[in-house]
Every structure is written in structure tokens, then in C-alpha cells.
Design a protein around this motif. Sequence first.
Motif, PDB file in Angstrom:
ATOM      1  N   ALA A 121      38.397  43.051  44.156  1.00 30.87           N
ATOM      2  CA  ALA A 121      38.887  44.411  43.926  1.00 30.87           C
ATOM      3  C   ALA A 121      39.445  44.547  42.518  1.00 30.87           C
ATOM      4  O   ALA A 121      39.144  45.517  41.814  1.00 30.87           O
ATOM      5  CB  ALA A 121      39.952  44.759  44.967  1.00 30.87           C
ATOM      6  N   GLY A 122      40.230  43.555  42.111  1.00 27.83           N
ATOM      7  CA  GLY A 122      40.810  43.615  40.772  1.00 27.83           C
ATOM      8  C   GLY A 122      39.750  43.649  39.697  1.00 27.83           C
ATOM      9  O   GLY A 122      39.741  44.529  38.825  1.00 27.83           O
ATOM     10  N   ILE A 123      38.794  42.705  39.764  1.00 31.65           N
ATOM     11  CA  ILE A 123      37.737  42.626  38.760  1.00 31.65           C
ATOM     12  C   ILE A 123      36.847  43.866  38.806  1.00 31.65           C
ATOM     13  O   ILE A 123      36.536  44.477  37.782  1.00 31.65           O
ATOM     14  CB  ILE A 123      36.863  41.376  38.997  1.00 31.65           C
ATOM     15  N   LEU A 156      43.578  32.963  39.992  1.00 27.38           N
ATOM     16  CA  LEU A 156      44.039  32.814  38.602  1.00 27.38           C
ATOM     17  C   LEU A 156      42.961  33.277  37.628  1.00 27.38           C
ATOM     18  O   LEU A 156      43.224  34.039  36.687  1.00 27.38           O
ATOM     19  CB  LEU A 156      44.407  31.352  38.343  1.00 27.38           C
ATOM     20  N   VAL A 157      41.711  32.827  37.884  1.00 22.56           N
ATOM     21  CA  VAL A 157      40.600  33.236  37.021  1.00 22.56           C
ATOM     22  C   VAL A 157      40.420  34.747  37.068  1.00 22.56           C
ATOM     23  O   VAL A 157      40.173  35.401  36.042  1.00 22.56           O
ATOM     24  CB  VAL A 157      39.303  32.505  37.440  1.00 22.56           C
ATOM     25  N   ALA A 158      40.590  35.340  38.267  1.00 23.80           N
ATOM     26  CA  ALA A 158      40.449  36.792  38.404  1.00 23.80           C
ATOM     27  C   ALA A 158      41.503  37.510  37.570  1.00 23.80           C
ATOM     28  O   ALA A 158      41.201  38.513  36.911  1.00 23.80           O
ATOM     29  CB  ALA A 158      40.568  37.189  39.875  1.00 23.80           C
ATOM     30  N   ILE A 159      42.733  36.997  37.583  1.00 24.17           N
ATOM     31  CA  ILE A 159      43.797  37.635  36.796  1.00 24.17           C
ATOM     32  C   ILE A 159      43.440  37.603  35.315  1.00 24.17           C
ATOM     33  O   ILE A 159      43.526  38.618  34.601  1.00 24.17           O
ATOM     34  CB  ILE A 159      45.143  36.923  37.047  1.00 24.17           C
ATOM     35  N   VAL A 160      43.005  36.416  34.826  1.00 25.71           N
ATOM     36  CA  VAL A 160      42.634  36.299  33.420  1.00 25.71           C
ATOM     37  C   VAL A 160      41.481  37.248  33.101  1.00 25.71           C
ATOM     38  O   VAL A 160      41.481  37.944  32.071  1.00 25.71           O
ATOM     39  CB  VAL A 160      42.252  34.834  33.093  1.00 25.71           C
ATOM     40  N   GLY A 161      40.494  37.305  34.014  1.00 25.49           N
ATOM     41  CA  GLY A 161      39.344  38.178  33.802  1.00 25.49           C
ATOM     42  C   GLY A 161      39.740  39.639  33.717  1.00 25.49           C
ATOM     43  O   GLY A 161      39.259  40.373  32.846  1.00 25.49           O
ATOM     44  N   VAL A 193      42.648  40.890  32.841  1.00 25.31           N
ATOM     45  CA  VAL A 193      43.376  41.142  31.593  1.00 25.31           C
ATOM     46  C   VAL A 193      42.395  41.277  30.428  1.00 25.31           C
ATOM     47  O   VAL A 193      42.512  42.178  29.593  1.00 25.31           O
ATOM     48  CB  VAL A 193      44.393  40.009  31.338  1.00 25.31           C
ATOM     49  N   LEU A 194      41.377  40.397  30.407  1.00 20.91           N
ATOM     50  CA  LEU A 194      40.383  40.457  29.330  1.00 20.91           C
ATOM     51  C   LEU A 194      39.586  41.752  29.388  1.00 20.91           C
ATOM     52  O   LEU A 194      39.341  42.397  28.376  1.00 20.91           O
ATOM     53  CB  LEU A 194      39.433  39.267  29.440  1.00 20.91           C
ATOM     54  N   LEU A 195      39.166  42.146  30.622  1.00 21.41           N
ATOM     55  CA  LEU A 195      38.358  43.355  30.776  1.00 21.41           C
ATOM     56  C   LEU A 195      39.138  44.611  30.385  1.00 21.41           C
ATOM     57  O   LEU A 195      38.579  45.555  29.837  1.00 21.41           O
ATOM     58  CB  LEU A 195      37.886  43.488  32.222  1.00 21.41           C
TER      59      LEU A 195
END
Lengths: 102, 164
Positions: free
Chosen positions: A75-77, B150-155, B157-159
Motif C-alpha cells: 500500500a505504501g509503495i 524497512l525496504v518499503a519505507i526506504v522506497g 521516501v525515495l519515490l
Amino acid sequence: VGEITIHHYLYLSAILFFIGVFGVLFRRNLIVMFMSIELMLNAVNLSFVTFARYSSTMDGLVIAFFVMALAAAEAGIGLAILVMLFRNRTTVQADDLTLMRD
Amino acid sequence: MQALMFYIFAVLSVAGAVVMVSRKNPLSGAFALVVSLVALAGLFAMLSAEFIFILQILVYAGAIMVLVIFTIMLLNLDEKELHEARVGKLQVFILLAVCAVCVVGFVNVFSHIPAVVTAVGPDFGSIEGVGREMLGDYLYPFEVISLVLLVAIVGVVLLAKKVI
């Protein structure tokens, strides 16, 4: 109204899943397609929990938890991609995104 | 009583899902999906999976749907941007037939699992019970999931950055 068996839950899960499939295949609005995918994940979760309950083991519940964690990440991505897409192309319609074709 | 509750939750979840798929405005669709998700939480409670029930309310009907509704309101789409081409009736009927066959097939594949519930202890589905399972047999998948988050959070922020 008789007793509720495993088949009731499985039918409900499959019906919800295919409503989600309809949403992904027939809607062109990316937000609605995204919500349909969430619905499909939830329908599968219902199957996992049903199997856990009817086989009296807790593995299904743990897997349902993992599915939820992945759905949260997705969902976040997904929404970040959507916002970025809208900022660059000013559209959320899948039919308008023909950059790779033209 | 059990059966009545099941049918109430089932009808609510299917109705919410159908409204979500068929509404043109994504905002009303999102609210319909919240109804559907809360009804599913009720079904999880009926299956004595209290941990999953709590997570469904907190994570799905709470966090994820707030994020979706927030995004919809942020984009603030107007009538022109919401316009979609109508789908053909034939396509819908073909997919409906395929789906009906798949639904019946899916349920009958699992006919070997006992169809009625057996009694389980008070530990089943509780936070403690699932937690023991999660940090016992499923310790490595659990760690991998935290890495994925963790990877999703970084992704994200980058997006979300304007210039990468």
C-alpha cells in the motif's frame, strides 16, 4: 439456516476474490484497481484463517499476518507510485499511460 | 445465532466489495471497502482468530484505508479525470462464467478437510498463541518481513522525493 461449514467460508472467500479480479480487469482507474488488489489479498486471508480454524493449527494465522504486513508495504509503495505518476502525467487512468507504446 | 452472524457479515462484505468495484468515484468506493473490511474482521472473530481480528481493524480498516482515502483526497480528481470507457456486456458474462466455475472448483478441491469445527483451546488465535508460533517456527520469515517493511519505507521516501 443450517450450521456454517468450511465451505461457506471458502465460497465467500472465492466470491470476494473474483470481485477483486473483476475490479482489476474491468476498471481503468488505478486507485480502484489498487483497492481491488487489497480486496483480493483480504479474500485470501479469509481462506488462510478458515483453514487454520478448521484444521485447528495456527500456521494459517501466522501466514495471514505476513500477508497483512506485505499488504501494508504494498500500500505504501503503490500509493507513492500513484502520487508520483499523477504529479508527472496528471492522470490516474491506466488507458492514458501509453508512454511505452507510443 | 452463529449462522445468522455469518450471513450478516458475508452479505456486508460482498455488498461493500461490489459497491467498491462498481462506483465511478473512488472515494465512495474506498468507504464501501472499509465496510467490507470491517465485516471481514467480524468473520475473523467468528473463526476465533482474535489476533488477526485486531490487526484487520488496526492495519487494514485503519492504517491502509486511511492512507488510500488520504491519497484520493490529495489527488482531488474531477469528473473529467474519472471518466472511463464502458466495458462490454459479453466480456463481463464470459468472465462471470469462468469465475463461477473457478469458485466451485476451488471449494471442491478442499473437500478432504473436515467441514465442521472442532473445539480448540483458549490459546488458539490469541495474541500469545500466535506470538509463540510467530517467534518459534516462523522466526526467519518474521525477520524477512521486517526487512521487507524497512525496504518499503526506504522506497517510499525515495519515490516521494521530487528530484532523485
